[in-house]
Structures are given as C-alpha cells and as structure tokens.
Enzyme design. Sequence first.
Site, short mmCIF file in Angstrom:
data_model
loop_
_atom_site.label_atom_id
_atom_site.label_comp_id
_atom_site.label_asym_id
_atom_site.label_seq_id
_atom_site.Cartn_x
_atom_site.Cartn_y
_atom_site.Cartn_z
N HIS A 50 0.87 -1.17 0.00
CA HIS A 50 0.00 0.00 0.00
C HIS A 50 0.91 1.23 0.00
CE1 HIS A 50 -2.48 -2.94 2.31
NE2 HIS A 50 -3.53 -2.32 1.81
N ASP B 282 2.09 1.99 3.46
CA ASP B 282 3.01 1.09 4.17
C ASP B 282 4.44 1.50 3.90
OD1 ASP B 282 0.75 -0.64 4.16
OD2 ASP B 282 1.57 -1.75 2.44
#
Length: 436
Positions: free
Chosen positions: A100, A103
């Site tokens: 993501h 992240d």
Amino acid sequence: MTAFPDVQKITYEGPDSKNPLAFRWYDENEIVEGLTMREHLRFSVCYWHTFRANGSDPFGAPTMLRPWEDGTDSVDNARQRVRVAFEFMEKLGAPYYAFHDRDVAPEGSSLAETNRNLDAVVEVLKEEQQRTGVKLLWGTANLFSNPRYMHGASTSCNADAFAYAAAQVKKCLEVTHALGGENYVFWGGREGYQNLFNTDMKRELDHMGRFMHMAIGHAEKIGFDGHFLIEPKPKEPTKHQYDSDAAACINFLRAYELTDRFRLNIETNHATLAGHTMMHELDYAGYQGLLGSIDANTGDLMLGWDTDQFPTNYYLTTEVMLMLLKYGGIGPGGVNFDAKVRRESFEPIDLFHAHIGGMDAFARGLRIAAAIRADGELSQFVQQRYASWDAGIGADIESGKADFMSLEAYMLEKGEIDANQSGRQEMLEHLVNRYF
Ligand code: XLS
Ligand code: NI
Ligand code: NI
C-alpha cells in the site's frame, strides 16, 4: 549492513530435510505441467504485514523485535526499511512483493508532502528492485486508515473524500506503473455501511462505479495496461462491505461495465468470512474468466474475523492449486502472502519460518494437484456424471434447440427420467486422500 546475519539464501533440500530454514517441496526450477514452480506460484511478500505489523492489538503494546527500525515514522527510516525488505525477499527467493502507498512511506502534513515522501521511498524501491530482480506484483492505495475516510472513500457521503481518494489513487497508480507493477488492487476498505438508515446505497455504488472508470481513464493516460483487481471481503471494517464476495464483485463489475479491465483478487480468509470456501470463490471467478490473483492466507474457523494466518494446510493449498491449474494459471497475478506472524512470534527469524512454511505448503499443493490431474480419475468422474448432456435431449438443451414445448412432448412420450446415479462423494474424498 545486514538485517538477517544468520540467514543464508533459502534453498531446496528435499522432503527428508530437517532444516527449518530450507524448502522441502518448493524447488523453484522444477517443472510441473510445463512450467517451473517459480512460474506457477509467483510468490509475493506483502509489505504491510511483514514489514509494518508490530504486534500491537486492542489489548496490548507492540511486541515485535525489529532492530532495523529507529522508532520514528521518518522518510529516512522508511528508506532504510526498504533495504531490509529486499534483503529478506532476496534470501527467501520470493520473486514479487506488494504494497500500500502508506506502508512504504509516511503521510506528511499535506497531500503534496505525502507525495514527496512517497517519491523519496520509491527511489529506493526502484534501486532495490534493480539490484535484486524482485518485482512488484501490485500496488494499492490505503483508503481506510486516515480518519478522513471514516465514511468510506469513493462511497463516502462527503464528496471531498472521493476527491482526496482520487488524488491518492492517481499517485499510487503512477508509482505502481513506474515500478513496473503488473496489477493494481482495490480492496474495499471502508466502502460499505454500518447502518442503512443513514445510507443511500445506490448513490454510493454509482460513485464507486464512476471512481473505477476514472482509474481506467488515468491508466490509459499514463500507459498502465495491467489488470485492476477487486478484492472481495464481506465484513470488517464495516458491518457490510459492498465487495462482499466474488459474486457481489462480479455483479458490480458487470453492472458498471468494468469487466474488460478488472479481475478479482481472491483471499482465503475473506472467502471463509463470507461463508464460502476458497475453492468455491476461485471456481466462481474462474469460470467467468475473472480470476486475477490470490491473497494466500488462512483464517481460523473458530474465530469470526480476519486473522490473516500463514497457510500450512496441504488440503487447502491442494484445492487452491487445483483451481489455479484448471483456469490456466494465476499469471499475471500471483500468490501473495497477505498473512502475518502471530504477536507471540516476535523475532525477525519468524518471518522466514512463516514464509518458508507457506511457500512449501503451496509447492506441496501444486505437486498433489498436478498428480490428481495427471491420473485424471476425478475429472473422468465429473465428465461421466454429466454424460446425459453430451447427446440426445441434453445436447438439444445446451445448443438451444429445445424449448418448453419440445421438452413437454419428450417427457410425455418417455414417461419418466433415466435413473439417477450416485454422486459418490465419500469415494471421491477417499480417493483424493490417496495423494497426500
Ligand atoms: C484486508 C485486505 C488488505 C488487502 C490490500 O483485509 O486483505 O490487506 O489485501 O488492501
Ligand atoms: Ni488481502
Ligand atoms: Ni484480509
């Protein structure tokens, strides 16, 4: 600097090995049904669980020992973490990873700063991809953690949340494309509802349809031609997620005319939360040509939430591999370990044990599924079971020749149907056990 000084490259040692840091079944260059195991399985490590999970839960503080973390949410720390992630993937021998946007890089105090943070980390991701040959299976935007998305992103009642999500996906798509990402994922996040008294379902779903078309439009603009993947999940975080299962997602894709560019990313734990087996979800998406990729994990059937555990059950991985082989393989998707080590497995080495176990379970499942297919007893049984459709009245129905009039005439003359045959479920379950 090395983050895993005690680990060498993980190699295949064969079924008799007692070395926990070796593969017993995953021999990446071995050919099965015409492809190497590496090509069949297309393993991917997920960034969020493996490099961002810290073991905290609603009842307690982080437990994970991660000596490479400096305790800050800085861009420098994020860049350093990328080096560790690639050392891990290189030693493991995983050809892909997935992330993501949030992240890999921290959010800043404005969208512009957040985008700059992402660019600074993507620079290192690119370097490390080049150094190691590890590739990006898919990118995705986190449209659920920030409080601005409390009512959803593309399905929010607040049009500004839609606009912010669009800006975020635009950037994430560009970054995914720049890194050579082969797919782009949408998991629903908070796209769903808690209560229908305050919800205009039709309007929300129309907005989500529009959002997906905007994503396709932008992909065309920048030349990204990978698949978009929707990941079904029935609940959590909302009480009712719009993308509740494969059938709901496929209906959404059809209703909004998105099937050209979209496929599904099917996750085991989400299938079971929806009251289906993984095999069911794969067969359902597969027969419609919409199987794109899988999130390989498992839930705990005694718990009603998404525990995201590593898959170690050969029976499960065999069922999954039977489906992937049936539909001609998972590429350009992959087998992405959307799974996390337990809070009690807090040492860095546990990350290796978890992935090695998962990869070996899938390799074993692949071997068993291929053996079942090579013998052909199961498929012959199924073919035989439907033999009444191969000729006569069955063939007339399938080809569209028959109608209610002709079928009535047929049955009036014949009087009663041909005798039914046993489904032999127990015999077949026993037969499948022969391969384990
Ligand atoms: C959450 C999902 C998520 C997606 C990516 O349950 O599995 O991790 O795979 O957003
Ligand atoms: Ni997932
Ligand atoms: Ni999940």
